[in-house]
Design a protein around this motif. Structure first.
Motif, PDB file in Angstrom:
ATOM      1  N   LEU A 209       0.834  -1.192   0.000  1.00 23.84           N
ATOM      2  CA  LEU A 209       0.000   0.000   0.000  1.00 23.84           C
ATOM      3  C   LEU A 209       0.876   1.251   0.000  1.00 23.84           C
ATOM      4  O   LEU A 209       0.634   2.189  -0.765  1.00 23.84           O
ATOM      5  N   TYR A 210       1.892   1.266   0.842  1.00 27.20           N
ATOM      6  CA  TYR A 210       2.766   2.432   0.935  1.00 27.20           C
ATOM      7  C   TYR A 210       3.538   2.658  -0.361  1.00 27.20           C
ATOM      8  O   TYR A 210       3.938   3.789  -0.653  1.00 27.20           O
ATOM      9  N   GLN A 211       3.737   1.591  -1.135  1.00 30.00           N
ATOM     10  CA  GLN A 211       4.449   1.722  -2.408  1.00 30.00           C
ATOM     11  C   GLN A 211       3.515   2.009  -3.576  1.00 30.00           C
ATOM     12  O   GLN A 211       3.968   2.181  -4.710  1.00 30.00           O
ATOM     13  N   GLY A 212       2.211   2.071  -3.303  1.00 28.50           N
ATOM     14  CA  GLY A 212       1.260   2.317  -4.384  1.00 28.50           C
ATOM     15  C   GLY A 212       1.051   1.112  -5.277  1.00 28.50           C
ATOM     16  O   GLY A 212       0.554   1.243  -6.403  1.00 28.50           O
ATOM     17  N   ASN A 213       1.426  -0.057  -4.797  1.00 28.15           N
ATOM     18  CA  ASN A 213       1.175  -1.297  -5.535  1.00 28.15           C
ATOM     19  C   ASN A 213      -0.201  -1.799  -5.110  1.00 28.15           C
ATOM     20  O   ASN A 213      -0.333  -2.661  -4.237  1.00 28.15           O
ATOM     21  N   TRP A 214      -1.232  -1.242  -5.732  1.00 28.23           N
ATOM     22  CA  TRP A 214      -2.596  -1.428  -5.257  1.00 28.23           C
ATOM     23  C   TRP A 214      -3.075  -2.866  -5.354  1.00 28.23           C
ATOM     24  O   TRP A 214      -3.771  -3.360  -4.458  1.00 28.23           O
ATOM     25  N   GLN A 215      -2.719  -3.553  -6.437  1.00 28.35           N
ATOM     26  CA  GLN A 215      -3.210  -4.915  -6.605  1.00 28.35           C
ATOM     27  C   GLN A 215      -2.645  -5.846  -5.541  1.00 28.35           C
ATOM     28  O   GLN A 215      -3.365  -6.661  -4.969  1.00 28.35           O
ATOM     29  N   GLN A 216      -1.341  -5.724  -5.286  1.00 30.11           N
ATOM     30  CA  GLN A 216      -0.740  -6.575  -4.265  1.00 30.11           C
ATOM     31  C   GLN A 216      -1.276  -6.234  -2.877  1.00 30.11           C
ATOM     32  O   GLN A 216      -1.498  -7.117  -2.049  1.00 30.11           O
TER      33      GLN A 216
ATOM     34  N   LEU B   4       0.417  10.986   6.573  1.00 28.93           N
ATOM     35  CA  LEU B   4       0.582  12.354   6.079  1.00 28.93           C
ATOM     36  C   LEU B   4       1.730  12.435   5.095  1.00 28.93           C
ATOM     37  O   LEU B   4       1.661  13.178   4.101  1.00 28.93           O
ATOM     38  N   LYS B   5       2.766  11.662   5.344  1.00 31.06           N
ATOM     39  CA  LYS B   5       3.931  11.716   4.457  1.00 31.06           C
ATOM     40  C   LYS B   5       3.696  10.937   3.166  1.00 31.06           C
ATOM     41  O   LYS B   5       3.981  11.422   2.080  1.00 31.06           O
ATOM     42  N   ARG B   6       3.153   9.720   3.288  1.00 28.33           N
ATOM     43  CA  ARG B   6       3.014   8.894   2.078  1.00 28.33           C
ATOM     44  C   ARG B   6       1.962   9.435   1.121  1.00 28.33           C
ATOM     45  O   ARG B   6       2.036   9.205  -0.086  1.00 28.33           O
ATOM     46  N   THR B   7       0.969  10.171   1.657  1.00 28.90           N
ATOM     47  CA  THR B   7      -0.082  10.725   0.801  1.00 28.90           C
ATOM     48  C   THR B   7       0.254  12.127   0.290  1.00 28.90           C
ATOM     49  O   THR B   7      -0.544  12.725  -0.431  1.00 28.90           O
ATOM     50  N   GLY B   8       1.428  12.634   0.683  1.00 25.87           N
ATOM     51  CA  GLY B   8       1.844  13.960   0.223  1.00 25.87           C
ATOM     52  C   GLY B   8       1.109  15.109   0.885  1.00 25.87           C
ATOM     53  O   GLY B   8       1.102  16.222   0.363  1.00 25.87           O
ATOM     54  N   LYS B   9       0.510  14.854   2.055  1.00 19.25           N
ATOM     55  CA  LYS B   9      -0.286  15.890   2.723  1.00 19.25           C
ATOM     56  C   LYS B   9       0.450  16.581   3.869  1.00 19.25           C
ATOM     57  O   LYS B   9      -0.075  17.531   4.464  1.00 19.25           O
ATOM     58  N   ALA B  10       1.634  16.117   4.201  1.00 24.23           N
ATOM     59  CA  ALA B  10       2.312  16.619   5.393  1.00 24.23           C
ATOM     60  C   ALA B  10       2.553  18.122   5.333  1.00 24.23           C
ATOM     61  O   ALA B  10       2.274  18.842   6.300  1.00 24.23           O
ATOM     62  N   ASP B  11       3.058  18.618   4.218  1.00 24.13           N
ATOM     63  CA  ASP B  11       3.374  20.047   4.132  1.00 24.13           C
ATOM     64  C   ASP B  11       2.119  20.902   4.257  1.00 24.13           C
ATOM     65  O   ASP B  11       2.109  21.922   4.959  1.00 24.13           O
ATOM     66  N   ALA B  12       1.048  20.485   3.595  1.00 24.90           N
ATOM     67  CA  ALA B  12      -0.178  21.284   3.625  1.00 24.90           C
ATOM     68  C   ALA B  12      -0.824  21.260   5.011  1.00 24.90           C
ATOM     69  O   ALA B  12      -1.230  22.308   5.536  1.00 24.90           O
ATOM     70  N   VAL B  13      -0.904  20.077   5.618  1.00 27.18           N
ATOM     71  CA  VAL B  13      -1.580  19.954   6.905  1.00 27.18           C
ATOM     72  C   VAL B  13      -0.727  20.529   8.035  1.00 27.18           C
ATOM     73  O   VAL B  13      -1.176  21.382   8.812  1.00 27.18           O
TER      74      VAL B  13
ATOM     75  N   ALA C 282      11.525  18.298   7.816  1.00 25.68           N
ATOM     76  CA  ALA C 282      11.195  17.624   9.074  1.00 25.68           C
ATOM     77  C   ALA C 282      10.407  16.338   8.867  1.00 25.68           C
ATOM     78  O   ALA C 282      10.156  15.607   9.830  1.00 25.68           O
ATOM     79  N   LYS C 283      10.019  16.044   7.632  1.00 23.30           N
ATOM     80  CA  LYS C 283       9.307  14.786   7.378  1.00 23.30           C
ATOM     81  C   LYS C 283      10.186  13.573   7.671  1.00 23.30           C
ATOM     82  O   LYS C 283       9.682  12.466   7.871  1.00 23.30           O
ATOM     83  N   LEU C 284      11.496  13.770   7.663  1.00 25.78           N
ATOM     84  CA  LEU C 284      12.419  12.711   8.066  1.00 25.78           C
ATOM     85  C   LEU C 284      13.124  13.125   9.347  1.00 25.78           C
ATOM     86  O   LEU C 284      13.482  14.298   9.508  1.00 25.78           O
ATOM     87  N   TYR C 285      13.317  12.188  10.249  1.00 23.65           N
ATOM     88  CA  TYR C 285      14.049  12.461  11.481  1.00 23.65           C
ATOM     89  C   TYR C 285      15.548  12.535  11.176  1.00 23.65           C
ATOM     90  O   TYR C 285      16.030  11.942  10.199  1.00 23.65           O
ATOM     91  N   PRO C 286      16.329  13.229  12.013  1.00 26.83           N
ATOM     92  CA  PRO C 286      17.774  13.329  11.775  1.00 26.83           C
ATOM     93  C   PRO C 286      18.503  12.032  12.137  1.00 26.83           C
ATOM     94  O   PRO C 286      18.108  11.316  13.063  1.00 26.83           O
TER      95      PRO C 286
END
Length: 460
Positions: A224-231, A414-423, A436-440
């Protein structure tokens, strides 16, 4: 039995010593003693059980509530009540590379676990005396456990070192691998785990060890996180259609007896770290962490999840609403295990995958399984002709409400759907920055290993 217990204790002590600073300290000379652990099925099973014990040995670490709390703060679902330099950095998304929690809970702890997992895998591979059934089961379990760790590592940090053996000389200078390679390794581990699983189905009754359904469930999530919907659709369906699990009433979901649980971690003499962290000591005490208004405002009227999975303390006239999924704060009578995977997530995975595959009717059907359990109006009644984009948004919202304060799901979504910056850019002003979407990467690790690099935006 005394000899067995001594060997297991020795195994854990050896692993702990070797992992203290995993990539910087050589393993002890007596590492060869580990081979004795894998002479019998009984001792090998105990060594593998030691992995799960280690995963929940310390509170608010990688696999014991830490991801829930700290990633929850990083997203829009949790707030800390008491000021803390370390915790505030997660809430405000202002982490520095020398943050102590990042080093201890999110780096040293998972790599310590991974070392233990790798040691068990190597012990199984080198053993000539284990039964085929036990060797297959334990190999499947350990590959699953390693995949679970790397799933969260790659989603929290991006590129990370890929450690798949106990070789000190190579691992101490291991560079970060591209996230794509890490994901490939995760999938490879899970597919190999499927091959190793020795049973026709998940006949082992103890949900405190991962079986074939846990493997399928994690594959569904990764795809799901990779967008491989069928699998994602197919693997979620394998778990759902197995009919080995069922949705519980909201007040029973997080009990150790819940039929919804696919895999959970158990401490023999304690309940969950989250229960201890979220529940205040009395009704007159402020909780340490509260749910944000951004989350609470998303619940519909009469949603049973809002009623059953949250609780409110009123202190000095102010209301503090906190997570109440796990209800036991202290006590040695174990009634709640720490749930790693449960059936509701699989319905939501299949709903999202179905919508992406243009099967809107199927997506609504799975989505309504969750809405019906929550006691709110079904999507089929509200709007059976909903558009594909709107339906996908509905699934995202149900994930937010169903899986809040569970393993940082909201932060990852929020990160995988591309919504983190907007939200987060809107509600975390003025602190939010896209990096900041990735930790140091921990500063001390970079200083030990010149081949480690830092994520963009952070300074060493």
């Amino acid at each position: 039995m005394k000899k067995i217990k001594l060997m297991i204790t020795c195994c854990i002590a050896i692993v702990a010593t070797a992992c203290k600073d995993y990539v910087a300290v050589p393993p002890p000379k007596n590492l060869a003693e580990l081979s004795r652990i894998f002479e019998t099925d009984q001792t090998a099973m105990s060594a593998a059980a030691g992995v799960y014990a280690q995963m929940v040995a310390s509170s608010l670490t990688f696999c014991n509530g830490g991801i829930t709390v700290y990633a929850g703060l990083s997203s829009d679902e949790l707030q800390n009540v008491n000021a803390s330099v370390t915790v505030d950095a997660f809430r405000n998304n202002t982490l520095l590379a020398d943050n102590a929690t990042i080093l201890a809970a999110f780096w040293n702890n998972p790599y310590k676990n991974i070392f233990h997992i790798n040691a068990v895998i190597e012990g199984i591979e080198n053993s000539t005396s284990l039964s085929a059934q036990i060797a297959g089961q334990l190999m499947a379990e350990m590959r699953y456990a390693r995949a679970l760790h790397y799933f969260y590592l790659v989603n929290l940090f991006g590129d990370v070192p890929l450690i798949e053996n106990t070789n000190y000389e190579t691992n101490r200078v291991r560079p970060r691998e591209n996230a794509t390679k890490i994901i490939t390794a995760i999938i490879a581990d899970l597919l190999k785990a499927k091959e190793h699983w020795p049973y026709a189905n998940n006949i082992t009754p103890n949900k405190n060890r991962p079986g074939i359904d846990a493997i399928h469930a994690l594959l569904a999530r990764v795809y799901l996180y990779q967008g491989n919907w069928q699998q994602a659709y197919d693997y979620a369906g394998l778990v759902i259609e197995s009919n080995r699990y069922q949705l519980e009433a909201p007040n029973a979901v997080f009990l150790s007896s819940a039929k919804e649980t696919i895999f959970s971690l158990m401490k023999p003499n304690a309940n969950t770290a989250e229960g201890a962290s979220f529940n205040p000591s009395s009704a007159t005490v402020r909780p340490s962490y509260v749910l944000s208004s951004f989350l609470l405002n998303e619940f519909e009227a009469n949603d049973k999840r809002r009623i059953e999975w949250t609780k409110t303390n009123v202190v000095s006239g102010q209301s503090y609403v906190y997570p109440y999924k796990y209800r036991v704060r202290t006590g040695t009578a174990v009634t709640e295990n720490y749930i790693v995977q449960r059936l509701a997530e699989l319905y939501l995975i299949r709903a999202e995958a179905s919508a992406q595959l243009n099967d809107l009717e199927g997506a609504i059907k799975d989505l309504d399984k969750i809405r019906s359990r929550a006691g709110i109006t079904s999507q089929a009644i509200l709007n059976p002709n909903i558009s594909k984009p709107d339906l996908i948004e509905k699934v995202y919202k149900e994930r937010q409400l169903e899986l809040f304060c569970e393993w940082g799901t909201r932060w990852l979504d929020l990160k995988r759907t591309g919504k983190a910056d907007a939200v987060l850019g809107l509600i975390k002003q003025p602190h939010w920055q896209p990096y900041a979407k990735l930790y140091p990467i921990p500063l001390s690790e970079i200083r030990k290993n010149v081949f480690l690099t830092q994520n963009d935006g952070y300074f060493n």
